[in-house]
Design an enzyme around this catalytic site. Structure first.
Site, PDB file in Angstrom:
ATOM      1  N   GLU A  60       0.811  -1.173  -0.074  1.00 19.29           N
ATOM      2  CA  GLU A  60      -0.013   0.101   0.045  1.00 19.29           C
ATOM      3  C   GLU A  60       0.879   1.458  -0.089  1.00 19.29           C
ATOM      4  O   GLU A  60       0.757   2.160   0.932  1.00 19.29           O
ATOM      5  CB  GLU A  60      -1.034  -0.059   1.226  1.00 19.29           C
ATOM      6  CG  GLU A  60      -1.959  -1.272   1.075  1.00 19.29           C
ATOM      7  CD  GLU A  60      -2.838  -1.460   1.986  1.00 19.29           C
ATOM      8  OE1 GLU A  60      -2.775  -0.716   3.456  1.00 19.29           O
ATOM      9  OE2 GLU A  60      -3.880  -2.127   2.006  1.00 19.29           O
ATOM     10  N   GLU A  91      -5.579  -7.581  -1.992  1.00 19.53           N
ATOM     11  CA  GLU A  91      -6.369  -7.434  -0.713  1.00 19.53           C
ATOM     12  C   GLU A  91      -8.088  -6.751  -1.303  1.00 19.53           C
ATOM     13  O   GLU A  91      -8.068  -6.047  -1.932  1.00 19.53           O
ATOM     14  CB  GLU A  91      -5.899  -6.478   0.052  1.00 19.53           C
ATOM     15  CG  GLU A  91      -4.588  -7.157   1.013  1.00 19.53           C
ATOM     16  CD  GLU A  91      -4.192  -6.025   2.023  1.00 19.53           C
ATOM     17  OE1 GLU A  91      -4.891  -5.248   2.430  1.00 19.53           O
ATOM     18  OE2 GLU A  91      -2.991  -6.045   2.363  1.00 19.53           O
TER      19      GLU A  91
END
Length: 421
Positions: free
Chosen positions: A226, A346
């Site tokens: 991320e 994810e």
């Protein structure tokens, strides 16, 4: 994303949209406390625009499993050594990146029973988060019931990872390693931090690539979890350009292990538009990652639902019909236009059945992934993810049948288990 829970959990919204979630939880094992930190992620204020064989039985050979050996890419597909398409339909199991320096749940049951259950549920890939702090000699695995896991006693965190990796691959699963945090405390916007130098981040990847080079089922590196905030894409600034850093690390890995796929996540924005952390890959159009070793880049996005943050598109009048255009704008175009393969690394949420916007969103996304044969690793196996829950319920044993009913709609087979499994 990573969270701990059991017996209590707390999830808090941060005041700024850029930091939409930061939760804290604690896991208690017998008389010992296993601390847990939670990371925040996901963002947006702006509007977005615009047949696989399934199985739930481990070890079944069928279309989608692929042959043994290293994987590579061909246009929008991951392919095996014979050029046969491989689709990854897996799950995340977190914990190595936290202060336990071990996968969570081992305070309740054995690591082998956990992997047996994952394989039985049909997950053919394990995304395994870690922190770089895990590799320090002072980082001792904890939060483990050694009566249930006697073979883990005295192991370093790295040796424990060796056990989990071998156990997963012996059962027919492929493994993706995920640099999730620099240390046990929190994620970092960039691939380096005050406690982790860029050099150490890269060196740790090179060591892992060497360590697992003889196991073809360890398929690659999710280089940094991320990227966001300061992270840019394609602007040429060596301090912030994630595309440059990913290229540099990918090439370094391939000097010692040419077989690995390099998974490159997006950032949280494109120009002035913000999106989920790690979820925006619009920059790939103009600035793709080009490695010296050809056909090894897989792009990876993260995408979440209203249970994490109630983006405006979840309340649109045409929801969920509006979602494919949003996914295609930010990440799915890469697969649909045959630019490169894509992994949705994810996504997840607590509700998968009923008429709630979260359940509708999750099922619409699963249908979209299946229709376009996009690989995924679901967040998460663990029940102690504060905003999403897991495939397991809070007892760490019982399967959430509603989640598995949704996930089983799109699963491709595992490899054959190795002898003894």
């Amino acid at each position: 994303m990573d969270q701990n829970n059991a017996p209590t959990t707390e999830t808090k919204r941060a005041p700024r949209s850029q930091r939409l979630r930061f939760g804290i939880a604690a896991a208690v094992v017998a008389a010992a406390a296993v601390g847990g930190t939670v990371t925040a992620f996901a963002v947006n204020n702006n509007d977005g625009q615009s047949a696989v064989t399934t199985t739930s039985a481990a070890g079944v050979k069928a279309t989608g499993a692929g042959a043994e050996g290293p994987l590579s890419t061909k246009k929008g597909d991951i392919v095996d050594a014979d050029g046969k398409k491989v689709v990854l339909t897996g799950v995340n199991w977190f914990g190595f990146e936290t202060e336990t320096f071990a996968p969570h749940g081992l305070w309740t049951r054995s690591w082998e029973s956990m992997l047996d259950q994952m394989a039985k549920q049909g997950f053919n890939t394990l995304r395994l988060p870690y922190s770089n702090e895990m590799f320090k000699s002072s980082s001792k695995p904890n939060g483990i019931d050694f009566h249930k896991n006697p073979d883990l006693k005295g192991l370093t965190a790295q040796q424990l990872m060796d056990k989990i990796v071998k156990g997963a691959t012996d059962r027919g699963m492929r493994v993706i390693l995920d640099q999730h945090r620099p240390d046990q405390y929190s994620q970092s916007e960039l691939w380096y931090s005050q406690k982790l130098t860029e050099e150490q981040w890269q060196n740790d990847w090179v060591k892992l690539a060497k360590r697992y080079q003889n196991n073809d089922r360890v398929i690659g590196a999710d280089l940094h979890n991320e990227p966001r905030g300061q992270a840019t894409w394609g602007d040429g600034n060596p301090k912030t350009d994630w595309r440059l850093a990913a290229t540099k690390a990918g090439n370094a890995i391939h000097k010692v292990n040419k077989n690995w796929l390099i998974f490159v996540e997006g950032t949280d924005r494109h120009k002035n538009e913000q999106f989920w952390w790690g979820g925006d890959l619009q920059g790939v159009k103009k600035y793709p990652v080009k490695l010296d070793e050809p056909n090894k880049v897989v792009y990876s996005a993260h995408d979440y639902g209203p249970g994490v943050y109630n983006q405006n598109w979840f309340t649109a009048k045409d929801f969920p019909k509006n979602m494919p255009a949003i996914w295609e704008k930010h990440w799915a175009y890469i697969k649909k236009q045959n630019i490169a393969p894509l992994l949705l690394g994810e996504f997840g949420g607590r509700k998968t059945a009923g008429n709630s916007s979260e359940a509708v969103w999750q099922n619409a996304l699963m249908d979209y992934l299946k229709k376009n044969q996009i690989s995924y690793t679901y967040w998460t196996w663990n029940p102690d993810s504060g905003d999403t829950g897991g495939v397991l319920k809070n007892d760490w044993k019982t399967i959430d049948q509603n989640k598995m009913k949704m996930l089983a709609k799109y699963q491709t087979p595992l490899l054959e288990p190795k002898k003894g499994k």
